[in-house]
Each structure stands twice: as C-alpha cells, then as structure tokens.
Design an enzyme around this catalytic site. Structure first.
Site, mmCIF file in Angstrom:
data_model
loop_
_atom_site.group_PDB
_atom_site.id
_atom_site.type_symbol
_atom_site.label_atom_id
_atom_site.label_comp_id
_atom_site.label_asym_id
_atom_site.label_seq_id
_atom_site.Cartn_x
_atom_site.Cartn_y
_atom_site.Cartn_z
ATOM 1 C CE LYS A 74 -4.075 -1.988 2.212
ATOM 2 N NZ LYS A 74 -5.150 -1.850 3.183
ATOM 3 C CG ASP A 110 -8.167 0.323 3.354
ATOM 4 O OD1 ASP A 110 -9.026 -0.525 3.041
ATOM 5 O OD2 ASP A 110 -6.947 0.162 3.166
ATOM 6 N N GLY A 254 -16.300 -4.492 11.591
ATOM 7 C CA GLY A 254 -15.279 -4.281 10.573
ATOM 8 C C GLY A 254 -15.715 -4.671 9.174
HETATM 9 P P1 NAP Z 1 -0.928 -4.223 11.303
HETATM 10 O O1 NAP Z 1 -0.446 -3.147 10.403
HETATM 11 O O2 NAP Z 1 -0.122 -5.455 11.490
HETATM 12 O O3 NAP Z 1 -1.190 -3.552 12.746
HETATM 13 C C1 NAP Z 1 -1.639 -4.319 13.829
HETATM 14 C C2 NAP Z 1 -1.880 -3.418 15.033
HETATM 15 O O4 NAP Z 1 -2.345 -4.248 16.094
HETATM 16 C C3 NAP Z 1 -0.622 -2.736 15.522
HETATM 17 O O5 NAP Z 1 -0.956 -1.498 16.070
HETATM 18 C C4 NAP Z 1 -0.154 -3.719 16.607
HETATM 19 O O6 NAP Z 1 0.654 -3.133 17.582
HETATM 20 C C5 NAP Z 1 -1.460 -4.098 17.221
HETATM 21 N N1 NAP Z 1 -1.391 -5.357 17.963
HETATM 22 C C6 NAP Z 1 -1.135 -6.590 17.469
HETATM 23 N N2 NAP Z 1 -1.168 -7.489 18.461
HETATM 24 C C7 NAP Z 1 -1.429 -6.803 19.611
HETATM 25 C C8 NAP Z 1 -1.573 -7.164 20.981
HETATM 26 N N3 NAP Z 1 -1.484 -8.435 21.375
HETATM 27 N N4 NAP Z 1 -1.866 -6.195 21.873
HETATM 28 C C9 NAP Z 1 -2.000 -4.913 21.488
HETATM 29 N N5 NAP Z 1 -1.867 -4.499 20.208
HETATM 30 C C10 NAP Z 1 -1.575 -5.428 19.287
HETATM 31 O O7 NAP Z 1 -2.365 -4.729 10.862
HETATM 32 P P2 NAP Z 1 -3.546 -3.877 10.177
HETATM 33 O O8 NAP Z 1 -3.484 -4.064 8.718
HETATM 34 O O9 NAP Z 1 -3.539 -2.511 10.747
HETATM 35 O O10 NAP Z 1 -4.826 -4.707 10.705
HETATM 36 C C11 NAP Z 1 -5.305 -4.591 12.034
HETATM 37 C C12 NAP Z 1 -6.675 -5.271 12.105
HETATM 38 O O11 NAP Z 1 -7.599 -4.541 11.307
HETATM 39 C C13 NAP Z 1 -6.670 -6.709 11.555
HETATM 40 O O12 NAP Z 1 -7.558 -7.492 12.299
HETATM 41 C C14 NAP Z 1 -7.197 -6.544 10.147
HETATM 42 O O13 NAP Z 1 -7.864 -7.705 9.669
HETATM 43 C C15 NAP Z 1 -8.183 -5.408 10.342
HETATM 44 N N6 NAP Z 1 -8.425 -4.625 9.141
HETATM 45 C C16 NAP Z 1 -9.723 -4.445 8.796
HETATM 46 C C17 NAP Z 1 -10.024 -3.697 7.681
HETATM 47 C C18 NAP Z 1 -11.470 -3.526 7.329
HETATM 48 O O14 NAP Z 1 -11.749 -3.110 6.209
HETATM 49 N N7 NAP Z 1 -12.369 -3.800 8.241
HETATM 50 C C19 NAP Z 1 -9.009 -3.122 6.910
HETATM 51 C C20 NAP Z 1 -7.681 -3.313 7.310
HETATM 52 C C21 NAP Z 1 -7.403 -4.087 8.427
HETATM 53 P P3 NAP Z 1 2.250 -3.048 17.362
HETATM 54 O O15 NAP Z 1 2.457 -1.815 16.552
HETATM 55 O O16 NAP Z 1 2.751 -2.935 18.764
HETATM 56 O O17 NAP Z 1 2.685 -4.302 16.676
#
Ligand code: NAP
Length: 289
Positions: A74, A110, A254
């Site tokens: 992205k 998004d 979501g």
């Molecule tokens: P990402 O870039 O990997 O970011 C993950 C985030 O979650 C980071 O802030 C990470 O913190 C945090 N995290 C992970 N494990 C954790 C824990 N055990 N305790 C506290 N914080 C934790 O992933 P992303 O793409 O942003 O996706 C995040 C979620 O949103 C996923 O479930 C994904 O499926 C969902 N999502 C949904 C949509 C939608 O359209 N609904 C779109 C995109 C993503 P750190 O920085 O400390 O690692």
C-alpha cells in the site's frame, strides 16, 4: 455476467498483495458485476515486493481497469502512480488504483470506507473525541480519515511499538493542525481516556481469529454513550463488540468498513453505485466458509 460470458470486451480488475489467497474481494466484486450485468471480472494476483513495479507496468500494458492494493504494497506502490488523491497522499498509502487510458490514479478507500461505515449508522465524527487503538496500517487510514472528517483522535498502542504511534500522531497533527494525544495501550490509560471519548475504534488485531476470546478493552470500561467500531471482521462479531453491545453502546463491525472500501473502489472503476447488500452477502459467505 457469468464466467462463461467473458469476451473480448471484458474489463479486468483485481487485487495485488502477498499473501493473497484469503482475500474476500473477488467474491464481493464478481457478485456485483454479475448482479448488474457488467462485463467485468475481478481476480487476485499474488505479487511479491520485488515484482511490484513490473506488476504496475503490467497494469498499464494489459489495460487492467482497476486494482486494489493490499499488504505489503500500500505504501510502496505510490511512486509508480501518475496521480494520488489528496487524502491518500496525506495518509501515505493507496489501496485502490484506477487506470484511465494509461494514467494511474491512487485512492485510499479504506479511509473513505471507514467514514462511510460511520455515516451509514448516522455517526457524525466532526468535533468528536475518538480513542483509536493501534498504530498499524488500519489505524493509519482510520486516524487520517477521522482527522479529515473533523474529529480529534487520541492514539493508544502497545508499548513495544510506541514510536509508531508517536510518529502517526505527529503526522496527523501536522497535516490537520490539531493536537493528537498518544499513549501506551494499557488499562490505566483506557480508564483515563474512555470517559472523555465519544467513539472507540479498535484498529489492532486483538480479538481476531484464532484469538477471538481476546478484547483490547476490559468490559467494565465500556458504557452506553460510546460508539464502538472494531476493524476486525473475522470473527464478524468480536468479543469487544459483544461486550460493548451488552453495555448498551452502539456498535459497528469491521465488515462494514471492508464492504464500503470495496463499494467505493467499484464506484471509482465503473462510475456506478455499488449494491452494497450484495457485496456484504458475498463477504459473509466467504467468512462463513
Ligand atoms: P498491522 O499493520 O499489522 O497492525 C496491527 C496493530 O495491532 C498494531 O498497532 C499492533 O501493535 C497491534 N497489535 C497486534 N497485536 C497486539 C496485541 N497483542 N496487543 C496490542 N496491540 C496489538 O495490521 P492492520 O493491517 O492494521 O490490521 C489490524 C486489524 O484490522 C486486523 O484485524 C485486520 O484484519 C483489520 N483490518 C480491517 C479492515 C477492514 O476493512 N475492516 C481493513 C484493514 C485491516 P504493534 O504496533 O505494537 O505491533
């Protein structure tokens, strides 16, 4: 449109990412193309980081009409495009590309999909205080979208990666000239920030399958005057949303954001309004399978 009716005039759209096998986008878009009888097809392409430029050159060469862009491309895709929409430029990430006779423009649906998911539930972010959990890709799009819509985000992220949250907070603050609070995602900070917040957004992956029994917020901190949005869509109803509902809060899942990012991409490519119900049904079918 069925697969059998692919012809010399069929327009191609798709998604690029790595990995890509679990994407729900082909099911959502092809369901709508069929429903509206549009001569389009949507396919998933696994593209490694090293092949990204070639893939974008290929989009031009093959006259692919539109691409969605997912992890890990992205941000990296942006230099290969001719024009970037203003909000996508501020966010620093693109998830949708349209090809107009070889001229490629990038958008971030998004962000606009998240705002549309709120709007559909009559949630107006302007002037609202929003507690945003996470500082990854989803949080980045959501944080900028909120500031763009006139809300005031406060970002909490787990300690190990606090510098990400600080950087995100600074970038949003600078782009919109607003104060953006940043802190560690821990119970004390949640306790301090929640009573002051109108909207709570989980943009961490906490609560996602296979850890569906987890929630980023203790249930006793949730209350009825909050709107709670969870970016996690697998499971469709997370523990956070279940507990928020039980506390009397308005909840938004979501899947709404996922479906709206797809619907807005569809509109960019075809110029037509997407029947979102069809997209939602197709996405739910994939989730259930
Ligand atoms: P990402 O870039 O990997 O970011 C993950 C985030 O979650 C980071 O802030 C990470 O913190 C945090 N995290 C992970 N494990 C954790 C824990 N055990 N305790 C506290 N914080 C934790 O992933 P992303 O793409 O942003 O996706 C995040 C979620 O949103 C996923 O479930 C994904 O499926 C969902 N999502 C949904 C949509 C939608 O359209 N609904 C779109 C995109 C993503 P750190 O920085 O400390 O690692």
């Amino acid at each position: 449109m069925t697969d059998n009716s692919i012809s010399g005039r069929t327009r191609v759209c798709g998604v690029i990412g790595d990995p890509i096998e679990h994407t729900m986008s082909p099911a959502m878009h092809n369901a709508v193309f069929r429903q509206l009888g549009l001569n389009y097809v949507y396919v998933a392409f696994r593209v490694t980081a090293g092949e990204l430029k070639k893939a974008i050159d290929g989009m031009r060469a093959l006259d692919i009409r539109g691409l969605n862009v997912t992890i890990p491309h992205k941000v990296a895709v942006m230099p290969f495009l001719d024009h970037i929409d203003l909000l996508a430029e501020k966010i620093g990430a693109v998830n949708t590309i349209i090809n107009d006779r070889g001229k490629l423009t990038g958008y971030n649906t998004d962000a606009t999909g998240f705002l549309q998911a709120l709007a559909e539930r009559s949630v107006e972010p302007r002037g609202k205080k929003v507690l945003l959990l996470g500082a990854g890709g989803a949080a980045r799009a959501i944080g900028f979208a909120l500031a763009d819509a006139g809300a005031y985000p406060v970002i909490l992220n787990r300690k190990e990666e606090l510098s990400w949250a600080e950087e995100l907070g600074q970038r949003i603050g600078k782009a919109y000239n607003i104060p953006v609070g940043v802190g560690e995602l821990k119970e004390d900070n949640l306790k301090d920030a929640l009573p002051d917040s109108n909207i709570l957004v989980n943009a961490t992956s906490v609560g996602m399958t296979p850890n569906a029994n987890q929630s980023p917020v203790p249930a006793d901190l949730l209350c009825s005057n909050l709107v709670v949005f969870d970016a996690v869509y697998n499971p469709f109803e997370t523990r956070l949303l279940r507990e928020a509902k039980a506390a009397g809060a308005q909840t938004i899942d979501g899947l709404e954001m996922l479906v709206w990012q797809g619907a807005l991409a569809f509109q960019i490519w075809t110029g037509q309004t997407a029947p979102v119900e069809i997209m939602r049904k197709a996405a739910l079918q994939v989730l259930k399978a």
